[in-house]
Design an enzyme around this catalytic site. Structure first.
Site, PDB file in Angstrom:
ATOM      1  N   VAL A 154      21.262  83.992  29.747  1.00  0.00           N
ATOM      2  CA  VAL A 154      21.144  84.398  28.345  1.00  0.00           C
ATOM      3  C   VAL A 154      20.214  83.456  27.588  1.00  0.00           C
ATOM      4  CG1 VAL A 154      23.435  85.481  28.349  1.00  0.00           C
ATOM      5  CG2 VAL A 154      23.228  83.071  27.689  1.00  0.00           C
ATOM      6  N   HIS A 203      23.061  90.201  30.621  1.00  0.00           N
ATOM      7  CA  HIS A 203      24.234  89.684  29.906  1.00  0.00           C
ATOM      8  C   HIS A 203      23.923  89.313  28.458  1.00  0.00           C
ATOM      9  CE1 HIS A 203      26.135  88.621  34.056  1.00  0.00           C
ATOM     10  NE2 HIS A 203      26.191  89.900  33.783  1.00  0.00           N
ATOM     11  N   GLY A 224      23.630  77.452  48.673  1.00  0.00           N
ATOM     12  CA  GLY A 224      25.033  77.794  48.905  1.00  0.00           C
ATOM     13  C   GLY A 224      25.273  79.281  49.093  1.00  0.00           C
TER      14      GLY A 224
END
Ligand SMILES: [Zn+2]
Length: 294
Positions: free
Chosen positions: A126, A142, A269
């Site tokens: 955002v 978002h 990850g």
């Protein structure tokens, strides 16, 4: 699936362990992916903005790593005490978010768009740093933290103007220092929020809320449709800096797989879509993109 950084058999790994030197990561698969597909659907997450000093929400295993859970939409809308706490912390966090600058990842994606290679960039961030770097075909999935919206009359005001109003009403809070978080929130320990004053909409007295999608709140349908249309018109999808743990982002990885589009990811990850990926590059976003986008 080609995994360019091997993961150990179950041992705990921190994000720092995964920050391999770029030279140690094979980026050829990403370069080849970028050269093979001429119209890309890009989905970015918090990992793209970490090099701009905006911290990530999740660790390398996709687990929440901040001490407090994010504010839920329903709680924000129904509980004045939650709103006081949210905005009091936001006063501190906003300054940090507002001062953030684009990094090499944002700049590489803007270059990729200028060379005609991007169908659409959908971001879960955002912070508006893609636009600050020059990207134009962007969907802020978002929402945007630089705008405040009235939930009563839909009036929108710049967050910077709201900040001035809040600070004027609560001068003591302007002095507080705290750790900043990705959404402009901040971890202000042991603060007493009861005396914090929250401005209401000047036009209708309604509740003001950042124009961002909260946890527990739906992404507007037309925004999802525009993103899905971009995906349908692209010939491949690339996820950058997102673990896709939130469904609103994950659905695009799933849709890409269902549409038979090749799907790649650059992320330190685990991602929720690991088993859907054709290529996975475990490298910092800015390093990987700077090295792979001319
Ligand atoms: Zn209003």
């Amino acid at each position: 699936m080609v995994e360019t950084a091997t993961r150990g058999g179950g041992e705990e790994r921190s994000c720092a362990d995964l920050r391999l030197p770029t030279a140690a990561v094979d980026l050829d698969s990403l370069r080849e992916f970028l050269s093979r597909h001429s119209r890309l659907f890009i989905l970015t997450g918090a990992g793209v903005s970490t090099d701009s000093g905006i911290p990530d929400y999740r660790d390398a295993d996709g687990e929440w790593k901040r001490p407090s859970r994010p504010v839920q939409f329903r709680d924000f809308m129904t509980d004045p005490a939650i709103r006081k706490r949210y905005w009091a912390r936001g006063v501190v966090g906003w300054r940090h978010l507002h001062g953030a600058m684009p990094n090499d990842a944002h700049r590489a994606l803007a270059r990729l768009e200028r060379s005609g290679r991007i169908e659409l960039l959908v971001t879960q961030n955002v912070d508006r740093l893609h636009q600050a770097a020059g990207s134009e075909a962007v969907v802020d999935l978002h929402g945007r933290a630089d705008v405040v919206r009235c939930m009563g009359c839909e009036r929108r005001i710049p967050r910077a103007d709201f900040q001035v109003e809040v600070v004027t009403m609560n001068p003591a809070w302007a002095e507080l220092g705290a750790r900043a978080a990705p959404d402009g929130d901040a971890d202000v320990a042991n603060a007493d929020y009861a005396g914090f004053r929250v401005p209401d909409c000047a036009a209708c007295g309604g509740t003001l809320k950042p124009d961002v999608v909260f946890f527990g709140e739906s992404v507007p349908k037309e925004r999802v449709q525009r993103a899905m249309q971009g995906l349908a018109e692209a010939d491949a999808a690339l996820v950058i800096g997102s673990s896709l743990m939130v469904y609103s982002g994950y659905r695009f990885a799933r849709a890409a797989a269902e549409l038979g589009k090749p799907l790649a990811a650059v992320n330190l990850g685990r991602t929720r879509a690991d088993e859907l990926l054709t290529i996975k590059v475990a490298a910092p976003c800015a390093d990987a993109l700077a090295a792979c986008v001319a």
